[in-house]
Design an enzyme around this catalytic site. Structure first.
Site, PDB file in Angstrom:
ATOM      1  N   ARG A 139      32.057  19.146  34.695  1.00  0.00           N
ATOM      2  CA  ARG A 139      33.444  18.951  35.429  1.00  0.00           C
ATOM      3  C   ARG A 139      33.784  19.841  36.403  1.00  0.00           C
ATOM      4  O   ARG A 139      33.948  19.656  37.372  1.00  0.00           O
ATOM      5  CB  ARG A 139      34.730  18.841  34.286  1.00  0.00           C
ATOM      6  N   CYS A 292      41.556  27.657  31.804  1.00  0.00           N
ATOM      7  CA  CYS A 292      42.510  26.959  32.615  1.00  0.00           C
ATOM      8  C   CYS A 292      43.973  27.235  31.874  1.00  0.00           C
ATOM      9  O   CYS A 292      44.914  27.425  32.784  1.00  0.00           O
ATOM     10  CB  CYS A 292      42.161  25.608  32.596  1.00  0.00           C
ATOM     11  N   ARG A 337      38.832  17.918  15.667  1.00  0.00           N
ATOM     12  CA  ARG A 337      38.149  17.326  17.030  1.00  0.00           C
ATOM     13  C   ARG A 337      37.271  16.301  16.912  1.00  0.00           C
ATOM     14  O   ARG A 337      36.858  15.728  17.923  1.00  0.00           O
ATOM     15  CB  ARG A 337      37.715  18.697  17.798  1.00  0.00           C
ATOM     16  N   GLY A 351      43.056  30.146  22.106  1.00  0.00           N
ATOM     17  CA  GLY A 351      43.113  31.521  22.169  1.00  0.00           C
ATOM     18  C   GLY A 351      43.805  32.254  23.442  1.00  0.00           C
ATOM     19  O   GLY A 351      43.997  33.229  23.727  1.00  0.00           O
TER      20      GLY A 351
END
Length: 482
Positions: A139, A292, A337, A351
């Site tokens: 991506r 991000c 998940r 984190g």
């Protein structure tokens, strides 16, 4: 004046305005392709934008500075820039037009104004282009490739030369790679030309050859055999995360710098605009662009820490699902998940709270954090719940964030949103890693607890941060006027 005459006058004005916008688009293109001078408007890109997009950006600019930003003034400023002999540059024509507007009669002409404002450009040192290798093509790799090829221009900065993948390179594989680059379900169609060169194992992107190289071991590649020398390698595989593993890239011939597009261990974790100047690219060879989320929250946290002081706080990220999650319920090595990403809100860890302190040491051990993955493919939100040292109001908080978005070192990082109707799909395609939602800010009655909402395109905004950091590492940052 009767309604028909008013309507005819409106039509004539719209025609003049759109005609001026066409002239503006031509000047923007000429400056970029002939002179390597990129014009933006309050950090929003102008290259390859159509008439309506240009006019909408001018409307936003006017609302942002609360002064009329006219396309007619922008045309005049752009044409004045074209008359100057400038080095490769990135110039904010929104800021220039705004300053020209408030200067009043101080200057005889737009040319005199521009010559005065940009007089320091002549002293700026020339830059040498840097070869770039993308190691991985997921991506982030594909979005970085798109952006690099869109803004290549005359190739005066970063030149994408090769993409490294795993597995055999067959005609079918090359076609699939080309298709994934050409079409994107979130970001739309690539605004360029992509062809497959099977004989040379390459993609021809906008007429430029980009080699596709296959390997399982990074140190085995001789990039110089492809004409690639002293290159910056951007590793977006996620397979190599620490200094020892990433150093394998430096063994390969032709690579002299490495940038990881994920948090790294034992290497500088950089949020461009916040702490990149603390590390000299002449002395450091391996960098991390952090995550991000870290890139989204750190610029805003820096502005607040410098202005009001942060005692402590909690960060909650409402994050789009990612390829790490399962499409349907299945086994996963992390709790929760494994449940279907498109059907569930999934609490998971992040984190980001600890990572912020790597860029802002003053916030060490002051922040906790958690994340919720939600059923959207892109577009995320960070909620900052902060206890402050100084009393603030909603007005003063917004005024400070607007100031940081307008001037200083964080103008590329913080976008100030005025939109009362902002939702996650609206921020897709934003080049800023932090989009501050001014209308959502909450300050409690004590004035010392603030809840702020920061949106971010976790793919596109982050990719732009990767490119900004790449330019710093490669020492190809141009003269800028913000």
């Amino acid at each position: 004046m009767n309604s028909n005459k008013v309507y005819e006058k409106e039509l004539a004005f719209q025609a003049d305005r759109r005609r001026a916008t066409v002239a503006f688009i031509k000047t923007v293109s000429d400056l970029w392709y002939d002179n390597s001078i990129e014009l933006v408007i309050f950090r929003n890109q102008l290259i390859d934008k159509n008439v309506s997009e240009i006019l909408n950006l001018h409307q936003y600019a006017g609302e942002f500075v609360q002064k009329p930003i006219s396309i007619f003034d922008s045309v005049e400023i752009a044409q004045a820039i074209k008359l100057m002999e400038l080095p490769p540059s990135k110039l904010d024509i929104g800021k220039l037009t705004y300053e020209y507007h408030i200067a009043g009669n101080q200057y005889d002409s737009a040319t005199a104004f521009v010559m005065n404002k940009l007089k320091d450009a002549k002293e700026f040192e020339n830059i040498s282009p840097k070869d770039v290798v993308l190691y991985g093509f997921g991506r982030i790799g594909r979005l970085v490739a798109r952006e690099l090829m869109t803004i290549t221009g005359k190739g005066s900065q970063l030149r994408l030369r090769a993409i490294v993948t795993r597995g055999a390179i067959t005609e079918e594989i090359l076609e699939k790679r080309a298709s994934l680059l050409r079409n994107d379900s979130i970001h739309g169609e690539f605004s360029g030309l992509i062809e497959v060169d099977i004989a040379n194992s390459a993609l021809i992107i906008n007429g430029t050859t980009v080699k596709i190289i296959s390997t399982n071991n990074p140190e085995d590649i001789d990039y110089t055999a492809y004409g690639i020398n002293n290159a910056l390698l951007i590793d977006n595989t996620g397979a190599f995360r620490d200094k020892e593993a990433l150093s394998r890239h430096l063994i390969a011939k032709g690579i002299d710098k490495v940038l990881l597009t994920a948090p790294g261990k034992g290497i500088p974790n950089i949020v461009h605009g916040v702490n990149h100047k603390e590390y000299n690219p002449d002395k450091v060879n391996i960098f991390s662009a952090a995550s991000c989320t870290t890139n989204a929250i750190t610029p805003v946290l820096q502005a607040i820490e410098e202005s009001f002081g942060i005692i402590n706080g909690h960060l909650e990220t409402i994050h789009a699902y990612t390829n790490d999650q399962n499409l349907v319920d299945n086994m996963h090595n992390k709790y929760r998940r494994g449940r279907a990403a498109g059907l569930n809100m999934v609490i998971t860890e992040t984190g980001a709270g600890k990572a912020v302190s790597k860029a802002l040491p003053s916030l060490d051990k002051k922040l906790t954090s958690n994340a919720i993955r939600v059923p959207v493919p892109n577009g995320s939100l960070a909620i900052l719940n902060l206890n402050l040292a100084k009393k603030v109001s909603t007005k003063s908080m917004n005024a400070i964030l607007k100031k940081y978005a307008l001037e200083g070192d964080l103008v590329e990082q913080i976008k100030y949103s005025l939109n009362n109707e902002l939702v996650s799909s609206d921020i897709i395609g934003s080049s800023a890693p932090s989009i501050y939602d001014s209308n959502a800010t909450i300050i409690d009655s004590s004035g010392k607890k603030a809840i702020l909402y920061v949106w971010y395109d976790n793919e596109y905004g982050y990719s732009h941060q990767v490119i900004r950091l790449s330019k710093y590492i490669a020492k190809v940052r141009r003269y800028t006027y913000y």
